[in-house]
Design a protein around this motif. Structure first.
Motif, PDB file in Angstrom:
ATOM      1  N   THR A   1       0.849  -1.184   0.000  1.00  0.00           N
ATOM      2  CA  THR A   1       0.000   0.000   0.000  1.00  0.00           C
ATOM      3  C   THR A   1       0.887   1.238   0.000  1.00  0.00           C
ATOM      4  O   THR A   1       1.722   1.420   0.891  1.00  0.00           O
ATOM      5  CB  THR A   1      -0.916   0.019   1.244  1.00  0.00           C
ATOM      6  OG1 THR A   1      -1.791  -1.107   1.201  1.00  0.00           O
ATOM      7  CG2 THR A   1      -1.744   1.299   1.277  1.00  0.00           C
ATOM      8  N   LEU A   2       0.709   2.074  -1.026  1.00  0.00           N
ATOM      9  CA  LEU A   2       1.461   3.321  -1.142  1.00  0.00           C
ATOM     10  C   LEU A   2       0.477   4.480  -1.196  1.00  0.00           C
ATOM     11  O   LEU A   2      -0.627   4.357  -1.737  1.00  0.00           O
ATOM     12  CB  LEU A   2       2.324   3.329  -2.405  1.00  0.00           C
ATOM     13  CG  LEU A   2       3.356   2.204  -2.565  1.00  0.00           C
ATOM     14  CD1 LEU A   2       4.082   2.359  -3.903  1.00  0.00           C
ATOM     15  CD2 LEU A   2       4.354   2.206  -1.414  1.00  0.00           C
ATOM     16  N   ILE A   3       0.892   5.608  -0.667  1.00  0.00           N
ATOM     17  CA  ILE A   3       0.049   6.809  -0.680  1.00  0.00           C
ATOM     18  C   ILE A   3       0.724   7.868  -1.551  1.00  0.00           C
ATOM     19  O   ILE A   3       1.797   8.387  -1.212  1.00  0.00           O
ATOM     20  CB  ILE A   3      -0.166   7.344   0.740  1.00  0.00           C
ATOM     21  CG1 ILE A   3      -0.926   6.314   1.588  1.00  0.00           C
ATOM     22  CG2 ILE A   3      -0.937   8.663   0.702  1.00  0.00           C
ATOM     23  CD1 ILE A   3      -1.049   6.683   3.046  1.00  0.00           C
ATOM     24  N   LEU A   4       0.100   8.156  -2.700  1.00  0.00           N
ATOM     25  CA  LEU A   4       0.551   9.253  -3.538  1.00  0.00           C
ATOM     26  C   LEU A   4       0.011  10.547  -2.943  1.00  0.00           C
ATOM     27  O   LEU A   4      -1.168  10.630  -2.590  1.00  0.00           O
ATOM     28  CB  LEU A   4       0.036   9.097  -4.970  1.00  0.00           C
ATOM     29  CG  LEU A   4       0.192   7.742  -5.659  1.00  0.00           C
ATOM     30  CD1 LEU A   4      -0.336   7.828  -7.096  1.00  0.00           C
ATOM     31  CD2 LEU A   4       1.625   7.255  -5.639  1.00  0.00           C
ATOM     32  N   THR A   5       0.834  11.556  -2.813  1.00  0.00           N
ATOM     33  CA  THR A   5       0.368  12.842  -2.297  1.00  0.00           C
ATOM     34  C   THR A   5       0.411  13.889  -3.408  1.00  0.00           C
ATOM     35  O   THR A   5       1.179  13.769  -4.370  1.00  0.00           O
ATOM     36  CB  THR A   5       1.224  13.336  -1.119  1.00  0.00           C
ATOM     37  OG1 THR A   5       2.474  13.838  -1.630  1.00  0.00           O
ATOM     38  CG2 THR A   5       1.490  12.208  -0.126  1.00  0.00           C
ATOM     39  N   ASN A   6      -0.398  14.921  -3.237  1.00  0.00           N
ATOM     40  CA  ASN A   6      -0.355  16.008  -4.211  1.00  0.00           C
ATOM     41  C   ASN A   6       0.806  16.961  -3.935  1.00  0.00           C
ATOM     42  O   ASN A   6       0.879  18.038  -4.543  1.00  0.00           O
ATOM     43  CB  ASN A   6      -1.683  16.772  -4.235  1.00  0.00           C
ATOM     44  CG  ASN A   6      -1.907  17.611  -2.986  1.00  0.00           C
ATOM     45  OD1 ASN A   6      -1.486  17.229  -1.883  1.00  0.00           O
ATOM     46  ND2 ASN A   6      -2.589  18.737  -3.142  1.00  0.00           N
ATOM     47  N   LYS A   7       1.699  16.565  -3.058  1.00  0.00           N
ATOM     48  CA  LYS A   7       2.918  17.330  -2.802  1.00  0.00           C
ATOM     49  C   LYS A   7       4.134  16.668  -3.458  1.00  0.00           C
ATOM     50  O   LYS A   7       5.286  16.932  -3.106  1.00  0.00           O
ATOM     51  CB  LYS A   7       3.146  17.505  -1.295  1.00  0.00           C
ATOM     52  CG  LYS A   7       1.996  18.195  -0.582  1.00  0.00           C
ATOM     53  CD  LYS A   7       1.639  19.522  -1.232  1.00  0.00           C
ATOM     54  CE  LYS A   7       0.390  20.139  -0.634  1.00  0.00           C
ATOM     55  NZ  LYS A   7      -0.038  21.347  -1.381  1.00  0.00           N
ATOM     56  N   LYS A   8       3.861  15.767  -4.401  1.00  0.00           N
ATOM     57  CA  LYS A   8       4.883  15.156  -5.259  1.00  0.00           C
ATOM     58  C   LYS A   8       5.847  14.259  -4.491  1.00  0.00           C
ATOM     59  O   LYS A   8       7.040  14.196  -4.787  1.00  0.00           O
ATOM     60  CB  LYS A   8       5.621  16.242  -6.050  1.00  0.00           C
ATOM     61  CG  LYS A   8       4.671  17.015  -6.972  1.00  0.00           C
ATOM     62  CD  LYS A   8       5.379  18.026  -7.835  1.00  0.00           C
ATOM     63  CE  LYS A   8       5.749  19.274  -7.076  1.00  0.00           C
ATOM     64  NZ  LYS A   8       6.241  20.353  -7.950  1.00  0.00           N
ATOM     65  N   ALA A   9       5.312  13.559  -3.512  1.00  0.00           N
ATOM     66  CA  ALA A   9       6.067  12.559  -2.754  1.00  0.00           C
ATOM     67  C   ALA A   9       5.128  11.413  -2.413  1.00  0.00           C
ATOM     68  O   ALA A   9       3.921  11.598  -2.277  1.00  0.00           O
ATOM     69  CB  ALA A   9       6.662  13.159  -1.485  1.00  0.00           C
TER      70      ALA A   9
ATOM     71  N   THR B   1      -5.824  20.796  -5.411  1.00  0.00           N
ATOM     72  CA  THR B   1      -7.011  20.278  -4.722  1.00  0.00           C
ATOM     73  C   THR B   1      -7.099  18.753  -4.692  1.00  0.00           C
ATOM     74  O   THR B   1      -8.076  18.214  -4.171  1.00  0.00           O
ATOM     75  CB  THR B   1      -8.277  20.828  -5.399  1.00  0.00           C
ATOM     76  OG1 THR B   1      -8.231  20.508  -6.813  1.00  0.00           O
ATOM     77  CG2 THR B   1      -8.362  22.333  -5.243  1.00  0.00           C
ATOM     78  N   GLY B   2      -6.124  18.065  -5.247  1.00  0.00           N
ATOM     79  CA  GLY B   2      -6.183  16.605  -5.226  1.00  0.00           C
ATOM     80  C   GLY B   2      -5.334  15.953  -6.288  1.00  0.00           C
ATOM     81  O   GLY B   2      -4.408  16.566  -6.825  1.00  0.00           O
ATOM     82  N   ILE B   3      -5.660  14.697  -6.582  1.00  0.00           N
ATOM     83  CA  ILE B   3      -4.929  13.896  -7.562  1.00  0.00           C
ATOM     84  C   ILE B   3      -5.953  13.308  -8.519  1.00  0.00           C
ATOM     85  O   ILE B   3      -6.983  12.756  -8.090  1.00  0.00           O
ATOM     86  CB  ILE B   3      -4.122  12.781  -6.870  1.00  0.00           C
ATOM     87  CG1 ILE B   3      -3.059  13.412  -5.943  1.00  0.00           C
ATOM     88  CG2 ILE B   3      -3.449  11.872  -7.900  1.00  0.00           C
ATOM     89  CD1 ILE B   3      -2.327  12.400  -5.096  1.00  0.00           C
ATOM     90  N   MET B   4      -5.644  13.371  -9.827  1.00  0.00           N
ATOM     91  CA  MET B   4      -6.594  12.921 -10.843  1.00  0.00           C
ATOM     92  C   MET B   4      -5.949  11.838 -11.702  1.00  0.00           C
ATOM     93  O   MET B   4      -4.896  12.055 -12.300  1.00  0.00           O
ATOM     94  CB  MET B   4      -7.024  14.098 -11.715  1.00  0.00           C
ATOM     95  CG  MET B   4      -7.965  13.760 -12.843  1.00  0.00           C
ATOM     96  SD  MET B   4      -8.581  15.266 -13.690  1.00  0.00           S
ATOM     97  CE  MET B   4      -7.033  16.026 -14.224  1.00  0.00           C
ATOM     98  N   ALA B   5      -6.577  10.653 -11.745  1.00  0.00           N
ATOM     99  CA  ALA B   5      -6.071   9.541 -12.552  1.00  0.00           C
ATOM    100  C   ALA B   5      -6.451   9.761 -14.010  1.00  0.00           C
ATOM    101  O   ALA B   5      -7.600  10.037 -14.340  1.00  0.00           O
ATOM    102  CB  ALA B   5      -6.630   8.225 -12.059  1.00  0.00           C
ATOM    103  N   ILE B   6      -5.446   9.666 -14.897  1.00  0.00           N
ATOM    104  CA  ILE B   6      -5.661   9.835 -16.329  1.00  0.00           C
ATOM    105  C   ILE B   6      -5.071   8.625 -17.039  1.00  0.00           C
ATOM    106  O   ILE B   6      -3.858   8.392 -16.991  1.00  0.00           O
ATOM    107  CB  ILE B   6      -5.009  11.119 -16.857  1.00  0.00           C
ATOM    108  CG1 ILE B   6      -5.558  12.336 -16.119  1.00  0.00           C
ATOM    109  CG2 ILE B   6      -5.218  11.259 -18.362  1.00  0.00           C
ATOM    110  CD1 ILE B   6      -4.879  13.624 -16.474  1.00  0.00           C
ATOM    111  N   LYS B   7      -5.910   7.833 -17.688  1.00  0.00           N
ATOM    112  CA  LYS B   7      -5.431   6.637 -18.378  1.00  0.00           C
ATOM    113  C   LYS B   7      -5.195   6.932 -19.847  1.00  0.00           C
ATOM    114  O   LYS B   7      -5.806   7.813 -20.426  1.00  0.00           O
ATOM    115  CB  LYS B   7      -6.452   5.502 -18.214  1.00  0.00           C
ATOM    116  CG  LYS B   7      -6.625   5.068 -16.769  1.00  0.00           C
ATOM    117  CD  LYS B   7      -7.550   3.888 -16.658  1.00  0.00           C
ATOM    118  CE  LYS B   7      -7.707   3.443 -15.203  1.00  0.00           C
ATOM    119  NZ  LYS B   7      -8.595   2.271 -15.046  1.00  0.00           N
TER     120      LYS B   7
END
Length: 215
Positions: free
Chosen positions: A14-22, A209-215
């Motif tokens: 389990t990994l947590i992507l942050t909107n702070k680029k880490a 404001t968040g993270i958006m998945a783009i396929k």
């Protein structure tokens, strides 16, 4: 500063992507980032290009908030910690590390990390290496074909998002495929590569404001 998260399961972790680029790896209490390019603004100023010094401090402020927000025992920097040569901004990082002396900072050397290893260690970094392995994951600076799971940086990946008005804007992103993650550049003073594409991958675009998945 509000930290937005996107939890993913990757390499059976389990990994947590942050909107702070880490990325935060809870099981290992580890923060993973790439391409800080410390001293880049000072390097440009020394060559007559007026770049504000606040850029450098804002990057360190974000890193500090991440370290205080999460429970962190280890920080893995996947290359390009230092942009070129040692200067005042790089020495500021030594003072920064002294505030977090209980955290182990590990650097995987990148193409910009040209100063001697001993000088990097003198800053307070605990280890300098070309590759690093932790619980089945390989950490390198430049992405390369690998049979195992790999986390890298170097490319400064980004995506172009088009609006209904036919306008578009560019965002930094994570690139996530089955066995590879490419990190966005942590420093705000970097370019974006929106041209390269990777097969069977998902881009996680980073917004305030968040993270958006783009396929």
């Amino acid at each position: 500063m509000i930290i937005h998260e996107q939890e993913i399961t990757w390499a059976q972790h389990t990994l947590i992507l942050t909107n702070k680029k880490a990325i935060y790896w809870p099981a290992q209490k580890t923060l993973i980032l790439s391409d800080l390019h410390l001293g880049k603004a000072a390097h440009f100023r020394r060559n007559g290009i007026p770049i504000p010094s606040q850029i450098h401090q804002r990057d360190l402020d974000v890193l500090e908030k991440l370290l205080l927000h999460y429970t962190v025992d280890k920080v893995i920097v996947v290359g390009d910690l230092i942009h070129a040569h040692q200067n005042g901004e790089v020495l500021d990082f030594k003072n920064f590390l002294q505030q977090f002396s209980e955290i182990e900072f590990i650097l995987i050397k990148g193409n910009h990390d040209r100063i001697a290893d001993r000088k990097i260690l003198d800053l307070g970094v605990k280890a300098v290496c070309n590759t690093f392995h932790l619980d089945g994951i390989e950490f390198v600076h430049e992405p390369e074909k690998c049979a195992d799971y790999q986390i890298s940086g170097h490319i400064h990946p980004g995506v172009t998002v088009r609006l209904p008005t036919n306008k578009h804007f560019r965002l930094p992103s994570y690139v996530v495929s089955e066995n590879m993650i490419i990190l966005p550049a942590f420093s705000q003073f970097t370019g974006l590569d929106t041209k390269q594409s990777f097969e069977k991958s998902v881009n996680y675009a980073i917004l305030d404001t968040g993270i958006m998945a783009i396929k």
